[in-house]
Motif scaffolding. Structure first.
Motif, mmCIF file in Angstrom:
data_model
loop_
_atom_site.group_PDB
_atom_site.id
_atom_site.type_symbol
_atom_site.label_atom_id
_atom_site.label_comp_id
_atom_site.label_asym_id
_atom_site.label_seq_id
_atom_site.Cartn_x
_atom_site.Cartn_y
_atom_site.Cartn_z
ATOM 1 N N GLU A 33 -8.520 -11.082 -2.382
ATOM 2 C CA GLU A 33 -9.468 -11.071 -1.265
ATOM 3 C C GLU A 33 -8.807 -10.354 -0.091
ATOM 4 O O GLU A 33 -7.788 -10.811 0.419
ATOM 5 N N LEU A 34 -9.384 -9.241 0.326
ATOM 6 C CA LEU A 34 -8.872 -8.518 1.484
ATOM 7 C C LEU A 34 -9.383 -9.177 2.758
ATOM 8 O O LEU A 34 -10.582 -9.334 2.949
ATOM 9 N N GLU A 35 -8.459 -9.582 3.597
ATOM 10 C CA GLU A 35 -8.763 -10.093 4.934
ATOM 11 C C GLU A 35 -8.082 -9.131 5.893
ATOM 12 O O GLU A 35 -6.865 -9.160 6.047
ATOM 13 N N GLU A 116 -17.574 -3.563 6.355
ATOM 14 C CA GLU A 116 -17.846 -4.792 5.609
ATOM 15 C C GLU A 116 -16.780 -5.001 4.543
ATOM 16 O O GLU A 116 -16.434 -4.081 3.811
ATOM 17 N N GLU A 117 -16.278 -6.234 4.491
ATOM 18 C CA GLU A 117 -15.340 -6.636 3.444
ATOM 19 C C GLU A 117 -16.139 -7.202 2.273
ATOM 20 O O GLU A 117 -17.166 -7.838 2.469
ATOM 21 N N ASP A 120 -11.857 -7.514 -2.845
ATOM 22 C CA ASP A 120 -10.596 -6.812 -2.599
ATOM 23 C C ASP A 120 -10.786 -5.486 -1.869
ATOM 24 O O ASP A 120 -9.870 -4.699 -1.772
ATOM 25 N N ARG A 121 -11.987 -5.222 -1.328
ATOM 26 C CA ARG A 121 -12.244 -3.916 -0.709
ATOM 27 C C ARG A 121 -12.924 -4.043 0.652
ATOM 28 O O ARG A 121 -13.479 -5.077 0.998
ATOM 29 N N PHE A 122 -12.871 -2.926 1.361
ATOM 30 C CA PHE A 122 -13.469 -2.827 2.694
ATOM 31 C C PHE A 122 -14.078 -1.442 2.837
ATOM 32 O O PHE A 122 -13.463 -0.446 2.459
ATOM 33 N N TRP A 149 -13.043 3.854 2.331
ATOM 34 C CA TRP A 149 -12.991 2.767 1.341
ATOM 35 C C TRP A 149 -11.552 2.335 1.177
ATOM 36 O O TRP A 149 -10.675 3.170 0.951
ATOM 37 N N MET A 150 -11.315 1.031 1.312
ATOM 38 C CA MET A 150 -9.966 0.474 1.186
ATOM 39 C C MET A 150 -9.962 -0.580 0.096
ATOM 40 O O MET A 150 -10.896 -1.376 0.002
#
Length: 181
Positions: A33-35, A116-117, A120-122, A149-150
């Motif tokens: 989970e990307l925070e 937007e998250e 695992d991406r943003f 895109w991350m």
């Protein structure tokens, strides 16, 4: 023969616009989970490059990043050094606007960036007047839109692919690898 070459060259932007791009609805490749506020809080280094629509690498850079999350806003101080020795600083101020949504501003950004998250991406979208080096050593400003895109690869590594457009036409991509220090 000449008409065929002209027609082929005219098709290149059309074909580039048809290439697949990520979507938030794509299946996650991990359970991470990307925070953003956790990943970018602290010191990071980023290595990246810009490629034009033909795949030619046009510019490379290293960025030292200092992030500061105060519980409401995330501030990112990005100090870029390009392969030609030129430097640039960009300071982002981001605010969490919902459980998974963000807004942000930085000098040169037109209006407000939104993101937007999801897992695992943003995804981060904005328009910016980007400094581009001119042949005479000065810098011109070019207005482009970014569709960033991350993906969180590990707890301390993140990959970023940004699609750039000008006047609605693909002009290139930026690939960046971030690492927490």
């Amino acid at each position: 023969m000449r008409l065929a070459k002209i027609a082929a060259l005219a098709l290149i932007p059309l074909l580039a616009a048809c290439t697949g791009k990520p979507a938030l609805t794509d299946a996650s490749l991990s359970t991470r989970e990307l925070e953003l506020e956790e990943f970018f809080d602290g010191r990071l280094v980023a290595h990246g490059q810009f490629q034009d629509i033909f795949g030619t690498v046009r510019r490379q850079f290293v960025a030292q990043i200092a992030g500061d999350w105060d519980g409401q806003r995330l501030r990112l101080f990005e100090d870029f050094t390009y392969e030609d020795g030129s430097t640039e600083q960009r300071v982002w101020t981001l605010r969490k606007t919902g459980a998974e949504s963000w807004e942000g501003t930085a000098p040169g950004v037109i209006g407000v960036a939104t993101g937007e998250e999801r897992g695992d991406r943003f995804n981060w979208r904005y328009t910016i007047d980007l400094p581009v080096p001119a042949a005479d050593g000065t810098a011109d400003r070019v207005r482009v839109t970014f569709d960033d895109w991350m993906w969180l690869l590990t707890e301390d590594r993140l990959f970023n692919k940004a699609y750039m457009k000008r006047f609605g036409v693909d002009v290139g991509e930026v690939s960046i690898f971030f690492e927490k220090l």
